[in-house]
Design a protein around this motif. Structure first.
Motif, PDB file in Angstrom:
ATOM      1  N   ASN A 147      41.512  -8.208 -38.777  1.00 10.67           N
ATOM      2  CA  ASN A 147      42.630  -7.318 -39.117  1.00 10.67           C
ATOM      3  C   ASN A 147      42.525  -5.959 -38.434  1.00 10.67           C
ATOM      4  N   ASN A 148      41.847  -5.940 -37.297  1.00 11.21           N
ATOM      5  CA  ASN A 148      41.699  -4.696 -36.523  1.00 11.21           C
ATOM      6  C   ASN A 148      41.195  -3.538 -37.376  1.00 11.21           C
ATOM      7  N   LEU A 149      40.191  -3.835 -38.201  1.00 14.22           N
ATOM      8  CA  LEU A 149      39.600  -2.796 -39.033  1.00 14.22           C
ATOM      9  C   LEU A 149      39.023  -1.675 -38.179  1.00 14.22           C
ATOM     10  N   LEU A 150      38.447  -2.047 -37.055  1.00 10.96           N
ATOM     11  CA  LEU A 150      37.890  -1.063 -36.125  1.00 10.96           C
ATOM     12  C   LEU A 150      38.875  -0.817 -34.987  1.00 10.96           C
ATOM     13  N   PRO A 151      38.938   0.405 -34.453  1.00  7.17           N
ATOM     14  CA  PRO A 151      38.150   1.574 -34.869  1.00  7.17           C
ATOM     15  C   PRO A 151      38.664   2.160 -36.184  1.00  7.17           C
ATOM     16  N   LEU A 152      37.779   2.868 -36.856  1.00  9.47           N
ATOM     17  CA  LEU A 152      38.134   3.458 -38.138  1.00  9.47           C
ATOM     18  C   LEU A 152      39.164   4.571 -37.957  1.00  9.47           C
ATOM     19  N   THR A 153      40.103   4.643 -38.872  1.00  8.05           N
ATOM     20  CA  THR A 153      41.200   5.616 -38.755  1.00  8.05           C
ATOM     21  C   THR A 153      41.090   6.686 -39.835  1.00  8.05           C
ATOM     22  N   ASN A 154      42.041   7.568 -39.839  1.00 12.31           N
ATOM     23  CA  ASN A 154      42.067   8.645 -40.830  1.00 12.31           C
ATOM     24  C   ASN A 154      42.298   8.133 -42.245  1.00 12.31           C
ATOM     25  N   ALA A 155      42.698   6.865 -42.366  1.00 15.38           N
ATOM     26  CA  ALA A 155      42.916   6.300 -43.698  1.00 15.38           C
ATOM     27  C   ALA A 155      41.595   6.021 -44.414  1.00 15.38           C
ATOM     28  N   VAL A 156      40.506   6.061 -43.646  1.00 14.12           N
ATOM     29  CA  VAL A 156      39.181   5.835 -44.227  1.00 14.12           C
ATOM     30  C   VAL A 156      38.608   7.185 -44.653  1.00 14.12           C
ATOM     31  N   HIS A 157      38.294   7.315 -45.942  1.00 16.92           N
ATOM     32  CA  HIS A 157      37.791   8.592 -46.457  1.00 16.92           C
ATOM     33  C   HIS A 157      36.300   8.549 -46.791  1.00 16.92           C
ATOM     34  N   THR A 158      35.818   7.389 -47.234  1.00 18.30           N
ATOM     35  CA  THR A 158      34.396   7.272 -47.579  1.00 18.30           C
ATOM     36  C   THR A 158      33.782   6.039 -46.938  1.00 18.30           C
ATOM     37  N   ILE A 159      32.633   6.226 -46.340  1.00 17.09           N
ATOM     38  CA  ILE A 159      31.863   5.116 -45.767  1.00 17.09           C
ATOM     39  C   ILE A 159      30.484   5.148 -46.400  1.00 17.09           C
ATOM     40  N   THR A 160      30.046   3.998 -46.879  1.00 17.32           N
ATOM     41  CA  THR A 160      28.682   3.903 -47.385  1.00 17.32           C
ATOM     42  C   THR A 160      27.883   2.992 -46.464  1.00 17.32           C
ATOM     43  N   LYS A 320      32.480 -13.962 -44.272  1.00 19.32           N
ATOM     44  CA  LYS A 320      32.633 -13.123 -45.462  1.00 19.32           C
ATOM     45  C   LYS A 320      32.806 -11.644 -45.123  1.00 19.32           C
ATOM     46  N   VAL A 321      32.609 -11.280 -43.867  1.00 17.48           N
ATOM     47  CA  VAL A 321      32.672  -9.864 -43.492  1.00 17.48           C
ATOM     48  C   VAL A 321      33.833  -9.628 -42.525  1.00 17.48           C
ATOM     49  N   ALA A 322      34.243  -8.372 -42.439  1.00 17.20           N
ATOM     50  CA  ALA A 322      35.391  -8.038 -41.594  1.00 17.20           C
ATOM     51  C   ALA A 322      34.993  -7.748 -40.152  1.00 17.20           C
ATOM     52  N   GLY A 323      33.799  -7.211 -39.977  1.00 15.86           N
ATOM     53  CA  GLY A 323      33.392  -6.841 -38.627  1.00 15.86           C
ATOM     54  C   GLY A 323      31.925  -7.104 -38.371  1.00 15.86           C
ATOM     55  N   ILE A 324      31.598  -7.427 -37.114  1.00 20.97           N
ATOM     56  CA  ILE A 324      30.205  -7.631 -36.711  1.00 20.97           C
ATOM     57  C   ILE A 324      29.999  -6.936 -35.365  1.00 20.97           C
ATOM     58  N   LEU A 325      28.946  -6.133 -35.302  1.00 24.82           N
ATOM     59  CA  LEU A 325      28.572  -5.454 -34.066  1.00 24.82           C
ATOM     60  C   LEU A 325      27.128  -5.786 -33.735  1.00 24.82           C
ATOM     61  N   MET A 326      26.864  -6.126 -32.487  1.00 24.50           N
ATOM     62  CA  MET A 326      25.503  -6.352 -32.020  1.00 24.50           C
ATOM     63  C   MET A 326      25.033  -5.081 -31.329  1.00 24.50           C
ATOM     64  N   LEU A 327      24.065  -4.403 -31.961  1.00 22.48           N
ATOM     65  CA  LEU A 327      23.567  -3.147 -31.401  1.00 22.48           C
ATOM     66  C   LEU A 327      22.396  -3.358 -30.452  1.00 22.48           C
ATOM     67  N   TRP A 328      21.705  -4.518 -30.548  1.00 25.81           N
ATOM     68  CA  TRP A 328      20.430  -4.737 -29.877  1.00 25.81           C
ATOM     69  C   TRP A 328      19.451  -3.670 -30.380  1.00 25.81           C
ATOM     70  N   TYR A 329      18.525  -3.207 -29.519  1.00 22.13           N
ATOM     71  CA  TYR A 329      17.709  -2.020 -29.811  1.00 22.13           C
ATOM     72  C   TYR A 329      18.289  -0.919 -28.924  1.00 22.13           C
ATOM     73  N   PRO A 330      19.145  -0.069 -29.485  1.00 21.28           N
ATOM     74  CA  PRO A 330      19.998   0.767 -28.634  1.00 21.28           C
ATOM     75  C   PRO A 330      19.387   2.069 -28.127  1.00 21.28           C
ATOM     76  N   GLY A 331      18.089   2.290 -28.373  1.00 19.76           N
ATOM     77  CA  GLY A 331      17.454   3.456 -27.774  1.00 19.76           C
ATOM     78  C   GLY A 331      17.656   4.753 -28.539  1.00 19.76           C
ATOM     79  N   GLN A 332      17.229   5.837 -27.914  1.00 27.05           N
ATOM     80  CA  GLN A 332      17.177   7.113 -28.623  1.00 27.05           C
ATOM     81  C   GLN A 332      18.547   7.640 -29.004  1.00 27.05           C
ATOM     82  N   GLU A 333      19.592   7.265 -28.281  1.00 25.80           N
ATOM     83  CA  GLU A 333      20.943   7.733 -28.581  1.00 25.80           C
ATOM     84  C   GLU A 333      21.777   6.646 -29.261  1.00 25.80           C
ATOM     85  N   GLY A 334      21.111   5.609 -29.742  1.00 24.92           N
ATOM     86  CA  GLY A 334      21.823   4.462 -30.291  1.00 24.92           C
ATOM     87  C   GLY A 334      22.741   4.791 -31.451  1.00 24.92           C
TER      88      GLY A 334
END
Length: 520
Positions: A147-160, A320-334
């Motif tokens: 449902n194109n949840l990403l990228p997050l928009t201004n409608a999102v107020h709290t992220i845990t 069961k989830v809306a989004g999945i991201l593969m970060l790998w080991y993204p380094g110091q700026e990950g």
């Protein structure tokens, strides 16, 4: 071997032999690999160094096979080569060749360079940090975006943000590939410090699932950071059994033990400590899977971010989830890169360099305790297609916040000879509303082969940036020699016959374009 040949063709100075055996001989003393293929067939002019510490077993075999340098300390060569040369069992010419190859590279890299012009001050400089950030941004792979949840928009107020890896510096292996940056931006820190973020960030280390469920229910979006560390997948190391080698390695400290902070975190085996090694499963830990399912059960807007070095089986929770991201080991700026992708400051463009299966049984048999095993031709996407098995995520796959289409596939020639090259052009259009990068992938399928071949194999690819509505023409070229298969008696053979040129966005792209090609 094509990835090795590629770096040799580009002028690499040194190649390291591996620990394992290949076709009955250890790689560090394998004449077929080190001399016949690497140095003679490919014309490699650099030097071969051993895999470190225990990479050599037999000084005579290694020297005669084309091994030039033992690393990192004096051991097998130092102890046995002088006597072998004295007895004439290893010719002096072998020693001369090894020395020549190393001196050749020293001269090559030393010409015109004054060490006084280089300083340790540049380590971790702003330029380095920018490069680290760019690499992390472009490496992240978006696997699911319901449902194109990403990228997050201004409608999102709290992220845990949930999980013990959310705020743990996690850059991968603590062995040969260990890095020690001045700082590491974790996923939680990246989100918390994101400039212009229109939301409030909360966090929960997920040590109490009932508490995590309550927190997830109250959040507009839940982000679960899961995966592995060097304790799960990394260089296998058993310090106390390493004999005289132990002195060459720093003893693990509390900093090496993020989960417990004490030596007790290492698994004890026979009175010795051990860490690293191969994963025992491609699935996440039971704790991670329970966390994902707990959070997703109360928050349909759950995003899972995975830290790992390779494929992960996602079947127990993928739907069961809306989004999945593969970060790998993204380094110091990950963490900063992660936040940039979530916020849409960066449009994800990473592609999977390996297949993500639905089941481990769909891959070649793996036994990490085996001392010997025989593999056939089939592995990765070649095996999955050969077996007509659908993966969870195919080779070369990766989503974007925009959409692309391919059109007008053209071959410069419909027929080429065995020494010719197929030149391909295809048009790529950004059909979405934001700028983005796409990777055009060219596969070749042998359709009239006399031997068993893969359904298709990746032979070329190109990445390009497109503005919304923009169309660009991409040119790709593959020499006919890259169509060859290897015959143990005759060597490389380019078969005449029918081939299929396939251009798509990943290996199973149902919108891929196809053309027939004849090799005469």
């Amino acid at each position: 071997l094509p990835h090795f040949k590629r770096v040799v063709d580009e002028g690499v100075a040194s190649v390291m032999s591996s620990y394992n055996s290949v076709n009955g001989e250890w790689a560090g003393q394998n004449k077929v690999l080190l001399t016949d293929i690497l140095q003679k067939e490919w014309g490699f002019e650099g030097y071969v160094q051993s895999d470190w510490v225990f990479g050599l077993r037999d000084a005579k075999k290694a020297a005669l096979a084309g091994q030039h340098l033992e690393m990192p300390v004096k051991n097998v060569f130092h102890r046995f080569l002088p006597e072998l040369v004295k007895k004439g069992e290893v010719p002096v010419s072998v020693i001369d060749e090894a020395v020549l190859r190393m001196l050749r590279q020293e001269i090559r890299f030393g010409q015109g360079r004054d060490p006084k012009n280089y300083s340790t001050d540049i380590i971790g400089s702003e330029a380095h940090r920018r490069l680290s950030l760019e690499a992390a941004q472009k490496g992240i792979v978006l696997l699911k975006n319901a449902n194109n949840l990403l990228p997050l928009t201004n409608a999102v107020h709290t992220i845990t943000v949930f999980g013990k890896l959310a705020d743990m510096p996690n850059t991968g292996d603590h062995g040969s590939s260990r890095t020690q940056p001045a700082y590491v931006v974790t996923p939680l820190a990246g989100l918390t410090s994101a400039i212009g973020a229109p939301f409030t960030i909360n966090s929960d280390d997920a040590t109490d699932l009932s508490r995590a469920a309550k927190a997830a229910k109250l959040a507009d979006v839940a982000v679960v950071v899961v995966g592995y560390t060097y304790l799960d997948e990394g260089e296998y190391f058993l310090p106390e059994s390493s004999g005289p080698w132990t002195a060459h390695f720093p003893k693990p400290t509390a900093e090496d033990l993020p989960f417990a902070g004490k030596m007790a975190a290492y698994k004890a085996i026979g009175g010795s400590t051990v860490f690293g090694g191969d994963r025992s499963s491609l699935r996440l830990s039971e704790a991670d899977e329970k966390l994902i399912e707990t959070v997703a059960a109360v928050n349909p807007r759950t995003i899972v971010a995975i830290m790992a070095g390779s494929a992960v089986i996602t079947e127990p929770w993928r739907e069961k989830v809306a989004g999945i991201l593969m970060l790998w080991y993204p380094g110091q700026e990950g963490g900063r890169a992660f936040a940039d992708v979530l916020l849409g400051k960066v449009n994800p463009s990473g592609k999977l360099p390996c297949i993500f299966p639905k089941r481990a049984e769909d891959l070649p048999l793996f036994d990490k305790d085996a001392s010997k095993i025989t593999y056939d031709l089939w592995h990765g996407y070649r095996k999955m297609e050969h077996d007509a098995v659908q993966p969870a995520f195919p080779f070369g796959f990766g989503m974007s916040y925009t959409s692309f289409s391919l059109s007008d596939l053209q071959l410069a020639d419909k027929s080429i000879n065995k020494t010719g090259t197929v030149n391909v052009t295809v048009k790529v259009t950004n059909t979405g509303k934001v700028a983005g990068e796409e990777v055009v992938q060219l596969y070749i399928g042998a359709r009239s082969s006399k031997v068993e071949r893969a359904v298709k194999e990746l032979k070329a690819f190109k990445k390009l940036m497109l503005e919304p509505g923009e169309t660009k023409s991409v040119k790709l070229a593959v020499p006919a020699k890259d169509f060859a298969y290897y015959d143990a008696v005759k060597g490389w053979i380019v078969e005449p016959g029918k081939y299929e040129v396939i251009v798509g966005r990943h290996s199973l792209d149902d919108q891929s374009l196809r053309k027939e090609l004849t090799v005469e």
